[in-house]
Design a protein around this motif. Structure first.
Motif, PDB file in Angstrom:
ATOM      1  N   HIS A  89     -20.381 -19.768 -33.324  1.00  0.00           N
ATOM      2  CA  HIS A  89     -20.071 -20.610 -34.471  1.00  0.00           C
ATOM      3  C   HIS A  89     -20.031 -19.779 -35.752  1.00  0.00           C
ATOM      4  CE1 HIS A  89     -24.480 -20.720 -33.891  1.00  0.00           C
ATOM      5  NE2 HIS A  89     -24.527 -20.680 -35.214  1.00  0.00           N
ATOM      6  N   LEU A  90     -19.513 -20.398 -36.796  1.00  0.00           N
ATOM      7  CA  LEU A  90     -19.466 -19.793 -38.122  1.00  0.00           C
ATOM      8  C   LEU A  90     -20.573 -20.406 -38.959  1.00  0.00           C
ATOM      9  CD1 LEU A  90     -15.634 -20.156 -38.823  1.00  0.00           C
ATOM     10  CD2 LEU A  90     -16.822 -18.180 -37.861  1.00  0.00           C
ATOM     11  N   GLU A  91     -21.180 -19.598 -39.805  1.00  0.00           N
ATOM     12  CA  GLU A  91     -22.177 -20.108 -40.746  1.00  0.00           C
ATOM     13  C   GLU A  91     -21.758 -19.676 -42.146  1.00  0.00           C
ATOM     14  OE1 GLU A  91     -26.958 -20.077 -41.474  1.00  0.00           O
ATOM     15  OE2 GLU A  91     -26.007 -18.180 -40.922  1.00  0.00           O
ATOM     16  N   GLY A 119     -34.170 -20.983 -50.852  1.00  0.00           N
ATOM     17  CA  GLY A 119     -33.115 -20.854 -51.847  1.00  0.00           C
ATOM     18  C   GLY A 119     -31.707 -20.912 -51.275  1.00  0.00           C
ATOM     19  N   TYR A 120     -31.578 -21.076 -49.968  1.00  0.00           N
ATOM     20  CA  TYR A 120     -30.273 -21.121 -49.313  1.00  0.00           C
ATOM     21  C   TYR A 120     -29.921 -22.525 -48.846  1.00  0.00           C
ATOM     22  CZ  TYR A 120     -30.051 -16.036 -49.002  1.00  0.00           C
ATOM     23  OH  TYR A 120     -29.981 -14.702 -49.295  1.00  0.00           O
ATOM     24  N   ASP A 121     -28.637 -22.846 -48.977  1.00  0.00           N
ATOM     25  CA  ASP A 121     -28.037 -24.002 -48.331  1.00  0.00           C
ATOM     26  C   ASP A 121     -27.029 -23.441 -47.347  1.00  0.00           C
ATOM     27  OD1 ASP A 121     -29.448 -25.638 -50.093  1.00  0.00           O
ATOM     28  OD2 ASP A 121     -27.720 -25.933 -51.419  1.00  0.00           O
ATOM     29  N   GLY A 122     -26.789 -24.145 -46.257  1.00  0.00           N
ATOM     30  CA  GLY A 122     -25.827 -23.613 -45.300  1.00  0.00           C
ATOM     31  C   GLY A 122     -25.266 -24.665 -44.375  1.00  0.00           C
ATOM     32  N   VAL A 123     -24.139 -24.334 -43.799  1.00  0.00           N
ATOM     33  CA  VAL A 123     -23.466 -25.201 -42.843  1.00  0.00           C
ATOM     34  C   VAL A 123     -22.961 -24.325 -41.703  1.00  0.00           C
ATOM     35  CG1 VAL A 123     -21.566 -26.825 -42.481  1.00  0.00           C
ATOM     36  CG2 VAL A 123     -22.789 -26.809 -44.660  1.00  0.00           C
ATOM     37  N   MET A 124     -23.160 -24.806 -40.467  1.00  0.00           N
ATOM     38  CA  MET A 124     -22.658 -24.117 -39.284  1.00  0.00           C
ATOM     39  C   MET A 124     -21.536 -24.949 -38.684  1.00  0.00           C
ATOM     40  SD  MET A 124     -26.247 -22.881 -37.744  1.00  0.00           S
ATOM     41  CE  MET A 124     -27.487 -22.423 -38.938  1.00  0.00           C
ATOM     42  N   LEU A 125     -20.433 -24.286 -38.416  1.00  0.00           N
ATOM     43  CA  LEU A 125     -19.245 -24.947 -37.892  1.00  0.00           C
ATOM     44  C   LEU A 125     -18.789 -24.227 -36.633  1.00  0.00           C
ATOM     45  CD1 LEU A 125     -17.427 -25.051 -41.310  1.00  0.00           C
ATOM     46  CD2 LEU A 125     -18.403 -27.026 -40.159  1.00  0.00           C
ATOM     47  N   GLY A 126     -18.283 -24.988 -35.694  1.00  0.00           N
ATOM     48  CA  GLY A 126     -17.789 -24.330 -34.491  1.00  0.00           C
ATOM     49  C   GLY A 126     -17.332 -25.287 -33.431  1.00  0.00           C
ATOM     50  N   LEU A 127     -17.312 -24.771 -32.233  1.00  0.00           N
ATOM     51  CA  LEU A 127     -16.928 -25.539 -31.064  1.00  0.00           C
ATOM     52  C   LEU A 127     -18.198 -25.892 -30.307  1.00  0.00           C
ATOM     53  CD1 LEU A 127     -13.978 -23.231 -30.050  1.00  0.00           C
ATOM     54  CD2 LEU A 127     -13.841 -25.404 -31.274  1.00  0.00           C
ATOM     55  N   PRO A 128     -18.511 -27.158 -30.174  1.00  0.00           N
ATOM     56  CA  PRO A 128     -19.765 -27.556 -29.529  1.00  0.00           C
ATOM     57  C   PRO A 128     -19.895 -26.988 -28.121  1.00  0.00           C
ATOM     58  CG  PRO A 128     -18.683 -29.441 -30.532  1.00  0.00           C
ATOM     59  CD  PRO A 128     -17.718 -28.294 -30.600  1.00  0.00           C
ATOM     60  N   GLY A 129     -21.073 -26.478 -27.831  1.00  0.00           N
ATOM     61  CA  GLY A 129     -21.365 -25.980 -26.508  1.00  0.00           C
ATOM     62  C   GLY A 129     -20.743 -24.642 -26.168  1.00  0.00           C
ATOM     63  N   LEU A 163     -10.189 -14.122 -39.377  1.00  0.00           N
ATOM     64  CA  LEU A 163     -10.620 -14.970 -38.272  1.00  0.00           C
ATOM     65  C   LEU A 163      -9.327 -15.373 -37.600  1.00  0.00           C
ATOM     66  CD1 LEU A 163     -12.649 -16.729 -36.674  1.00  0.00           C
ATOM     67  CD2 LEU A 163     -12.208 -18.522 -38.373  1.00  0.00           C
ATOM     68  N   VAL A 164      -9.173 -15.088 -36.314  1.00  0.00           N
ATOM     69  CA  VAL A 164      -7.940 -15.407 -35.607  1.00  0.00           C
ATOM     70  C   VAL A 164      -8.246 -16.502 -34.596  1.00  0.00           C
ATOM     71  CG1 VAL A 164      -6.042 -14.512 -34.201  1.00  0.00           C
ATOM     72  CG2 VAL A 164      -7.153 -13.030 -35.903  1.00  0.00           C
ATOM     73  N   LEU A 165      -7.494 -17.597 -34.691  1.00  0.00           N
ATOM     74  CA  LEU A 165      -7.634 -18.711 -33.760  1.00  0.00           C
ATOM     75  C   LEU A 165      -6.383 -18.774 -32.893  1.00  0.00           C
ATOM     76  CD1 LEU A 165      -9.019 -21.391 -36.254  1.00  0.00           C
ATOM     77  CD2 LEU A 165     -10.322 -19.934 -34.697  1.00  0.00           C
ATOM     78  N   TYR A 166      -6.575 -18.683 -31.601  1.00  0.00           N
ATOM     79  CA  TYR A 166      -5.462 -18.706 -30.647  1.00  0.00           C
ATOM     80  C   TYR A 166      -5.345 -20.103 -30.048  1.00  0.00           C
ATOM     81  CZ  TYR A 166      -5.695 -13.629 -30.913  1.00  0.00           C
ATOM     82  OH  TYR A 166      -5.689 -12.321 -31.356  1.00  0.00           O
ATOM     83  N   PHE A 167      -4.136 -20.629 -30.040  1.00  0.00           N
ATOM     84  CA  PHE A 167      -3.868 -21.954 -29.507  1.00  0.00           C
ATOM     85  C   PHE A 167      -3.153 -21.839 -28.159  1.00  0.00           C
ATOM     86  CE2 PHE A 167      -4.505 -22.505 -33.955  1.00  0.00           C
ATOM     87  CZ  PHE A 167      -5.095 -23.733 -34.096  1.00  0.00           C
ATOM     88  N   ALA A 168      -3.130 -22.950 -27.434  1.00  0.00           N
ATOM     89  CA  ALA A 168      -2.446 -22.991 -26.137  1.00  0.00           C
ATOM     90  C   ALA A 168      -1.015 -23.476 -26.341  1.00  0.00           C
ATOM     91  CB  ALA A 168      -3.204 -23.892 -25.173  1.00  0.00           C
ATOM     92  N   GLY A 169      -0.288 -22.841 -27.238  1.00  0.00           N
ATOM     93  CA  GLY A 169       1.096 -23.184 -27.506  1.00  0.00           C
ATOM     94  C   GLY A 169       1.309 -23.703 -28.918  1.00  0.00           C
ATOM     95  N   GLU A 170       2.572 -23.644 -29.355  1.00  0.00           N
ATOM     96  CA  GLU A 170       2.912 -24.092 -30.709  1.00  0.00           C
ATOM     97  C   GLU A 170       2.594 -25.561 -30.927  1.00  0.00           C
ATOM     98  OE1 GLU A 170       6.830 -23.058 -32.009  1.00  0.00           O
ATOM     99  OE2 GLU A 170       6.601 -20.984 -31.376  1.00  0.00           O
ATOM    100  N   ARG A 206     -23.265 -15.901 -33.823  1.00  0.00           N
ATOM    101  CA  ARG A 206     -23.023 -16.528 -35.122  1.00  0.00           C
ATOM    102  C   ARG A 206     -22.384 -15.499 -36.034  1.00  0.00           C
ATOM    103  NH1 ARG A 206     -28.078 -18.965 -38.150  1.00  0.00           N
ATOM    104  NH2 ARG A 206     -27.915 -20.285 -36.319  1.00  0.00           N
ATOM    105  N   ILE A 207     -21.303 -15.893 -36.675  1.00  0.00           N
ATOM    106  CA  ILE A 207     -20.683 -15.073 -37.709  1.00  0.00           C
ATOM    107  C   ILE A 207     -21.006 -15.761 -39.021  1.00  0.00           C
ATOM    108  CG2 ILE A 207     -18.514 -14.200 -38.639  1.00  0.00           C
ATOM    109  CD1 ILE A 207     -17.471 -14.383 -35.699  1.00  0.00           C
ATOM    110  N   ALA A 208     -21.726 -15.053 -39.896  1.00  0.00           N
ATOM    111  CA  ALA A 208     -22.219 -15.672 -41.125  1.00  0.00           C
ATOM    112  C   ALA A 208     -21.688 -14.929 -42.342  1.00  0.00           C
ATOM    113  CB  ALA A 208     -23.745 -15.653 -41.138  1.00  0.00           C
ATOM    114  N   ARG A 209     -21.425 -15.705 -43.389  1.00  0.00           N
ATOM    115  CA  ARG A 209     -21.033 -15.090 -44.648  1.00  0.00           C
ATOM    116  C   ARG A 209     -21.388 -16.007 -45.809  1.00  0.00           C
ATOM    117  NH1 ARG A 209     -16.441 -16.963 -47.263  1.00  0.00           N
ATOM    118  NH2 ARG A 209     -14.750 -17.770 -45.991  1.00  0.00           N
TER     119      ARG A 209
END
Length: 139
Positions: free
Chosen positions: A62-64, A48-58, A83-90, A16-19
């Motif tokens: 993920h990001l928090e 006192g915290y609210d949060g959301v976790m986002l990512g790719l299931p399974g 944060l670098v996201l690599y795609f499988a082509g343009e 988990r990468i949290a910020r």
């Protein structure tokens, strides 16, 4: 070199990468609605915290993003915290770039010219943290 599992010396099951952020709703909208990450979990009022976790299931990572009742400054410390996201082509990257453009976001010049020289586009989230979209994996 690609490995199918973590090394035996570091048997991690999840990452988990949290910020923090003072703009939780806007940050979640950027990463969920514009980039397309899936909302995995949400919590409110935890010490006192609210949060959301986002990512790719399974995928095991993920990001928090969290917000604290007394404030959670989330401004990026530098323009090279990425944060670098690599795609499988343009073609795979294009719909994300289009969503960002339709939301009024334009690419920003990266601090490191490597990203642009290799076809990457850099965008800032609502806190100024940068996301680089790369059209192909490096290795």
């Amino acid at each position: 070199m690609t490995t199918a599992s973590w090394p035996a010396t570091l048997p991690v099951a999840q990452v988990r990468i949290a910020r923090p952020t003072d703009k939780l709703a806007e940050v979640v909208a950027f990463y969920r609605d514009l980039l397309g990450l899936e909302e995995l979990y949400r919590f409110e009022g935890h010490a006192g915290y609210d949060g959301v976790m986002l990512g790719l299931p399974g995928a095991g990572y993920h990001l928090e993003f969290t917000s604290f009742v007394d404030g959670s400054p989330g401004e990026a410390p530098t323009e090279d915290n990425l944060l670098v996201l690599y795609f499988a082509g343009e073609a795979a990257m294009y719909p994300v770039v289009q969503r960002l453009g339709e939301a009024g976001l334009a690419p920003v010049p990266p601090e490191n010219p490597y990203w642009t020289a290799n076809g990457g586009l850099t965008f800032e989230d609502p806190d100024g943290w940068r996301v680089v979209l790369m059209p192909k994996p490096v290795f």
